[in-house]
Write a protein that holds these residues in place. Structure first.
Motif, PDB file in Angstrom:
ATOM      1  N   ALA A 252       0.825  -1.208   0.000  1.00  0.00           N
ATOM      2  CA  ALA A 252       0.000   0.000   0.000  1.00  0.00           C
ATOM      3  C   ALA A 252       0.862   1.262   0.000  1.00  0.00           C
ATOM      4  CB  ALA A 252      -0.928  -0.017   1.211  1.00  0.00           C
ATOM      5  N   PHE A 253       1.920   1.227   0.812  1.00  0.00           N
ATOM      6  CA  PHE A 253       2.796   2.405   0.862  1.00  0.00           C
ATOM      7  C   PHE A 253       3.537   2.602  -0.458  1.00  0.00           C
ATOM      8  CE2 PHE A 253       6.818   4.478   2.095  1.00  0.00           C
ATOM      9  CZ  PHE A 253       6.278   5.677   2.580  1.00  0.00           C
ATOM     10  N   GLY A 254       3.916   1.501  -1.103  1.00  0.00           N
ATOM     11  CA  GLY A 254       4.571   1.615  -2.408  1.00  0.00           C
ATOM     12  C   GLY A 254       3.647   2.197  -3.455  1.00  0.00           C
ATOM     13  N   GLY A 255       2.369   1.772  -3.442  1.00  0.00           N
ATOM     14  CA  GLY A 255       1.409   2.353  -4.379  1.00  0.00           C
ATOM     15  C   GLY A 255       1.201   3.839  -4.155  1.00  0.00           C
ATOM     16  N   PHE A 256       1.172   4.226  -2.875  1.00  0.00           N
ATOM     17  CA  PHE A 256       1.026   5.643  -2.564  1.00  0.00           C
ATOM     18  C   PHE A 256       2.201   6.456  -3.113  1.00  0.00           C
ATOM     19  CE2 PHE A 256       2.144   9.081   0.411  1.00  0.00           C
ATOM     20  CZ  PHE A 256       1.040   9.913   0.225  1.00  0.00           C
ATOM     21  N   LEU A 257       3.405   5.968  -2.944  1.00  0.00           N
ATOM     22  CA  LEU A 257       4.580   6.680  -3.459  1.00  0.00           C
ATOM     23  C   LEU A 257       4.554   6.775  -4.979  1.00  0.00           C
ATOM     24  CD1 LEU A 257       7.499   5.333  -1.232  1.00  0.00           C
ATOM     25  CD2 LEU A 257       6.354   7.547  -1.117  1.00  0.00           C
ATOM     26  N   ILE A 258       4.143   5.713  -5.650  1.00  0.00           N
ATOM     27  CA  ILE A 258       4.052   5.750  -7.128  1.00  0.00           C
ATOM     28  C   ILE A 258       3.062   6.810  -7.570  1.00  0.00           C
ATOM     29  CG2 ILE A 258       3.342   4.425  -9.144  1.00  0.00           C
ATOM     30  CD1 ILE A 258       4.467   1.948  -7.777  1.00  0.00           C
ATOM     31  N   GLY A 259       1.896   6.878  -6.888  1.00  0.00           N
ATOM     32  CA  GLY A 259       0.908   7.896  -7.242  1.00  0.00           C
ATOM     33  C   GLY A 259       1.447   9.302  -7.049  1.00  0.00           C
ATOM     34  N   VAL A 260       2.150   9.546  -5.942  1.00  0.00           N
ATOM     35  CA  VAL A 260       2.729  10.869  -5.702  1.00  0.00           C
ATOM     36  C   VAL A 260       3.733  11.216  -6.779  1.00  0.00           C
ATOM     37  CG1 VAL A 260       4.185  12.179  -4.112  1.00  0.00           C
ATOM     38  CG2 VAL A 260       2.300  10.808  -3.221  1.00  0.00           C
ATOM     39  N   LEU A 261       4.591  10.264  -7.155  1.00  0.00           N
ATOM     40  CA  LEU A 261       5.600  10.532  -8.193  1.00  0.00           C
ATOM     41  C   LEU A 261       4.965  10.818  -9.543  1.00  0.00           C
ATOM     42  CD1 LEU A 261       8.292   7.850  -7.244  1.00  0.00           C
ATOM     43  CD2 LEU A 261       8.385  10.322  -6.870  1.00  0.00           C
ATOM     44  N   LEU A 262       3.944  10.063  -9.907  1.00  0.00           N
ATOM     45  CA  LEU A 262       3.264  10.309 -11.201  1.00  0.00           C
ATOM     46  C   LEU A 262       2.599  11.676 -11.215  1.00  0.00           C
ATOM     47  CD1 LEU A 262       1.677   6.821 -11.987  1.00  0.00           C
ATOM     48  CD2 LEU A 262       3.601   7.921 -13.135  1.00  0.00           C
ATOM     49  N   THR A 263       1.932  12.032 -10.104  1.00  0.00           N
ATOM     50  CA  THR A 263       1.284  13.347 -10.041  1.00  0.00           C
ATOM     51  C   THR A 263       2.316  14.463 -10.155  1.00  0.00           C
ATOM     52  OG1 THR A 263      -0.446  12.405  -8.626  1.00  0.00           O
ATOM     53  CG2 THR A 263      -0.216  14.814  -8.656  1.00  0.00           C
ATOM     54  N   GLY A 264       3.437  14.300  -9.470  1.00  0.00           N
ATOM     55  CA  GLY A 264       4.492  15.304  -9.562  1.00  0.00           C
ATOM     56  C   GLY A 264       5.063  15.417 -10.956  1.00  0.00           C
ATOM     57  N   ALA A 265       5.219  14.286 -11.648  1.00  0.00           N
ATOM     58  CA  ALA A 265       5.754  14.314 -13.013  1.00  0.00           C
ATOM     59  C   ALA A 265       4.803  15.051 -13.955  1.00  0.00           C
ATOM     60  CB  ALA A 265       6.004  12.881 -13.498  1.00  0.00           C
ATOM     61  N   LEU A 266       3.500  14.775 -13.841  1.00  0.00           N
ATOM     62  CA  LEU A 266       2.530  15.455 -14.706  1.00  0.00           C
ATOM     63  C   LEU A 266       2.484  16.948 -14.413  1.00  0.00           C
ATOM     64  CD1 LEU A 266      -0.380  12.833 -14.634  1.00  0.00           C
ATOM     65  CD2 LEU A 266       1.260  13.257 -16.466  1.00  0.00           C
ATOM     66  N   TRP A 267       2.560  17.311 -13.127  1.00  0.00           N
ATOM     67  CA  TRP A 267       2.554  18.744 -12.791  1.00  0.00           C
ATOM     68  C   TRP A 267       3.781  19.446 -13.342  1.00  0.00           C
ATOM     69  CZ3 TRP A 267      -0.910  22.043 -11.249  1.00  0.00           C
ATOM     70  CH2 TRP A 267      -0.504  23.279 -10.719  1.00  0.00           C
ATOM     71  N   PHE A 268       4.937  18.753 -13.341  1.00  0.00           N
ATOM     72  CA  PHE A 268       6.162  19.333 -13.888  1.00  0.00           C
ATOM     73  C   PHE A 268       6.034  19.551 -15.395  1.00  0.00           C
ATOM     74  CE2 PHE A 268      10.335  18.727 -15.827  1.00  0.00           C
ATOM     75  CZ  PHE A 268      11.050  19.760 -15.226  1.00  0.00           C
ATOM     76  N   ILE A 269       5.449  18.586 -16.102  1.00  0.00           N
ATOM     77  CA  ILE A 269       5.272  18.719 -17.560  1.00  0.00           C
ATOM     78  C   ILE A 269       4.339  19.868 -17.883  1.00  0.00           C
ATOM     79  CG2 ILE A 269       4.360  17.551 -19.608  1.00  0.00           C
ATOM     80  CD1 ILE A 269       5.328  14.915 -18.382  1.00  0.00           C
ATOM     81  N   LYS A 270       3.265  20.027 -17.130  1.00  0.00           N
ATOM     82  CA  LYS A 270       2.307  21.107 -17.388  1.00  0.00           C
ATOM     83  C   LYS A 270       2.961  22.478 -17.201  1.00  0.00           C
ATOM     84  CE  LYS A 270      -2.203  22.885 -15.991  1.00  0.00           C
ATOM     85  NZ  LYS A 270      -1.721  24.261 -15.897  1.00  0.00           N
ATOM     86  N   ILE A 271       3.804  22.605 -16.159  1.00  0.00           N
ATOM     87  CA  ILE A 271       4.461  23.899 -15.920  1.00  0.00           C
ATOM     88  C   ILE A 271       5.444  24.221 -17.022  1.00  0.00           C
ATOM     89  CG2 ILE A 271       6.074  25.080 -14.342  1.00  0.00           C
ATOM     90  CD1 ILE A 271       4.692  23.658 -12.045  1.00  0.00           C
ATOM     91  N   ARG A 272       6.161  23.233 -17.518  1.00  0.00           N
ATOM     92  CA  ARG A 272       7.187  23.482 -18.528  1.00  0.00           C
ATOM     93  C   ARG A 272       6.587  23.782 -19.881  1.00  0.00           C
ATOM     94  NH1 ARG A 272      12.122  24.690 -17.169  1.00  0.00           N
ATOM     95  NH2 ARG A 272      12.928  23.668 -19.061  1.00  0.00           N
ATOM     96  N   THR A 273       5.471  23.150 -20.229  1.00  0.00           N
ATOM     97  CA  THR A 273       4.905  23.318 -21.583  1.00  0.00           C
ATOM     98  C   THR A 273       3.740  24.292 -21.591  1.00  0.00           C
ATOM     99  OG1 THR A 273       3.426  21.434 -21.252  1.00  0.00           O
ATOM    100  CG2 THR A 273       5.590  20.981 -22.193  1.00  0.00           C
TER     101      THR A 273
END
Length: 560
Positions: free
Chosen positions: A478-499
């Motif tokens: 469960a904790f691993g899934g939570f970390l994956i979700g946080v990382l994916l959300t952060g990656a998408l937010w980074f792409i939106k800011i850059r583009t």
């Protein structure tokens, strides 16, 4: 040039040192004071006659000497003895584990502290003999009281004294004290405690010439009279303190070098040489005197007895001479310590194991061994080894001592078994070799076997191939899934800011999808899959239509 000369000198010194070291061998302890080429025996004051009193009783006197402390313990077995009077005297205190005989009367001299204990738990009735200032005075009292003395034995650090019940050959009628070897008496079997390892050290080197034997008694040892026997013609070096007397027994021709007086074939030879107790000086003197390059045997003796006897043998001899071997075999003791072994299934030792029930072979079994107290003291239990018998296999059984918290621990020992998995039979016999020890005087009885039976059923491992998840594994996933979700959300937010544009990824309920775990091929797992809708929702249709309409209206307005 100097360096070359120095190197040559060093090489010559090393060669000389190697030559010296090859002339004598390295000293080693002689266990039991006996090996293939030398036998050392204690000699003490004693006598032995064929006396029997008018009422048919023998009279035996034992003088007990202890070199290991004020208090000692021995076993005294008179179960096979002839009707006798036994008199004890000692300057040390003794506890005696007595195997009694009603036909034997026991006397203890006044001033001798001696406590008797019997396996049956009874008390031995002992008589008091008057205090004697010397051995001859005690002999005189016994002769006047009982008409004579059958034997007088001085025992140094005895462990067991056992009467064999045998009658000796024709002996003198008077008991005159003289140096003797107590082990040669046929009517008793005297077993001393193991001697210290430093009493006799010796080494042996084979050579082709006439053998040279060197005996060295250092100056700080109190040995004063040595009887020596040789098995063949030899060159001998006998070295001892200034007042040592050597008596050579036998008819072999001996070439002698000594610094002491020597009695040889009824002739007293005075000392003429001075020999140090330093082994290096002894070696140099011996090699020069006999014009030899090697020494056959070298021995150092540090036994603190006034009289000793030595046998110097050929190393090729297959056995010890008959005079050295015991002449009789003592009867085995009929006393068996009352021992009991109880099995338990848990380490708290509260629920005894039912011997008729079967124990799964992967479980641990706990055992408790108990014994009774003897008189006013307790014997500690020591387990030396254990084995398991499962017909027809016999295996050593490893054991572990367990901590004992209850009263009576000095007479209990707890240990646990690590069960064996590959024994063929379901019925196991557990056997342990046990000694009863009185630790304060370093005394132990002979080993006794204690046994118990155990019924065992084989351990069959679980054949279910399913993966079993514990609580820690579930929380980790469960904790691993939570970390994956946080990382994916952060990656998408980074792409939106850059583009400056949102990423067109279908981000629907990721958390919901990750919450379902599926294990393929597992018959125990339950796999749930959410159906994927094939038609868009009304809100999605309207937004899509609006987007299409705005896209199509743009060229029309531009054309206008």
């Amino acid at each position: 040039m100097r360096s070359i000369t120095f190197c040559v000198a060093v090489l010559l010194c090393l060669r000389a040192a190697a030559s010296d070291s090859s002339a004598i061998c390295e000293l080693q302890d002689v266990p039991g004071n006996s090996n293939d080429w030398i036998v050392l025996q204690e000699m003490s004051q004693g006598c032995w006659t064929n006396f029997t009193s008018l009422d048919g009783k023998e009279v035996h006197i034992f003088k007990l000497l202890s070199s290991r402390g004020r208090h000692s313990m021995i076993q005294f077995n008179v179960t096979a003895a002839n009707p006798s009077v036994v008199i004890f005297t000692s300057s040390s205190a003794y506890s005696v584990l007595l195997h009694d005989n009603p036909a034997v009367d026991i006397y203890v001299t006044n001033g001798t502290v001696m406590t008797f204990f019997q396996p049956t738990g009874g008390r031995q009735q002992k008589n008091v003999a008057p205090f004697a200032n010397s051995d001859s005075e005690l002999l005189k009292w016994a002769a006047e009281t009982f008409g004579g003395v059958t034997s007088f034995t001085t025992a140094q650090d005895p462990e067991t004294i056992t009467f064999t019940g045998m009658k000796g050959t024709q002996r003198p009628s008077m008991c005159d004290l003289r140096p003797e070897i107590p082990e040669n008496k046929q009517f008793i079997k005297l077993k001393p405690k193991d001697p210290p390892s430093a009493e006799l050290k010796s080494c042996y080197t084979k050579n082709s010439g006439e053998p040279i034997h060197v005996i060295n008694i250092p100056d700080d040892v109190k040995i004063r009279h040595v009887y020596v026997r040789f098995s063949s013609e030899s060159k001998v070096v006998l070295r001892g303190p200034a007042d040592t007397m050597w008596t050579i027994l036998g008819n072999h021709d001996i070439k002698l070098l000594t610094n002491n007086r020597v009695m040889l074939k009824d002739m007293l030879l005075p000392s003429k040489n001075t020999i140090s107790d330093d082994p290096r000086e002894i070696r140099q003197k011996v090699l020069f005197y006999y014009n030899s390059t090697s020494i056959t045997s070298y021995s150092e003796i540090r036994m603190n007895m006034s009289h000793i006897q030595l046998w110097i043998l050929d190393s090729t001899s297959s056995s010890v001479p008959a005079e050295v071997q015991p002449t009789t075999q003592a009867p085995s003791s009929s006393w068996v310590p009352p021992l009991n072994m109880q099995l338990f299934s848990s380490p708290d030792y509260r629920s005894p194991l039912d011997l008729s029930s079967k124990v799964q072979s992967d479980k641990r079994v706990y055992a408790e061994i108990t014994t009774e107290s003897f008189g006013d003291f307790s014997l500690n239990i020591k387990v030396t080894s254990c084995l398991v018998r499962s017909t027809p296999v016999v295996r050593n059984m490893p054991f572990k001592e367990e901590v004992c918290y209850t009263d009576g621990c000095p007479k209990r020992l707890r240990f646990s078994f690590e069960m064996l998995q590959d024994l063929p039979s379901s019925s196991w016999n557990l056997e342990c070799a046990v000694k009863l020890c009185y630790d304060s005087v370093k005394f132990c009885t002979n080993e006794t076997q204690v046994k118990s039976t155990l019924q065992v059923k084989p351990y069959i491992p679980n054949q279910n191939p399913c993966v079993q998840f514990g609580l820690s594994a579930v929380l980790g996933i469960a904790f691993g899934g939570f970390l994956i979700g946080v990382l994916l959300t952060g990656a998408l937010w980074f792409i939106k800011i850059r583009t400056g544009h949102p990423v067109a990824l279908g981000m629907r309920s990721t958390a919901a999808e990750l919450s379902v775990l599926s294990i393929s091929g597992c018959p125990c797992g339950v796999t749930k899959r959410q159906p994927v809708p094939t038609h868009p929702s009304p809100s999605e249709n309207s937004s899509a239509n609006a987007s299409i309409g705005s896209t199509q209206s743009t060229p029309t307005s531009s054309m206008a």
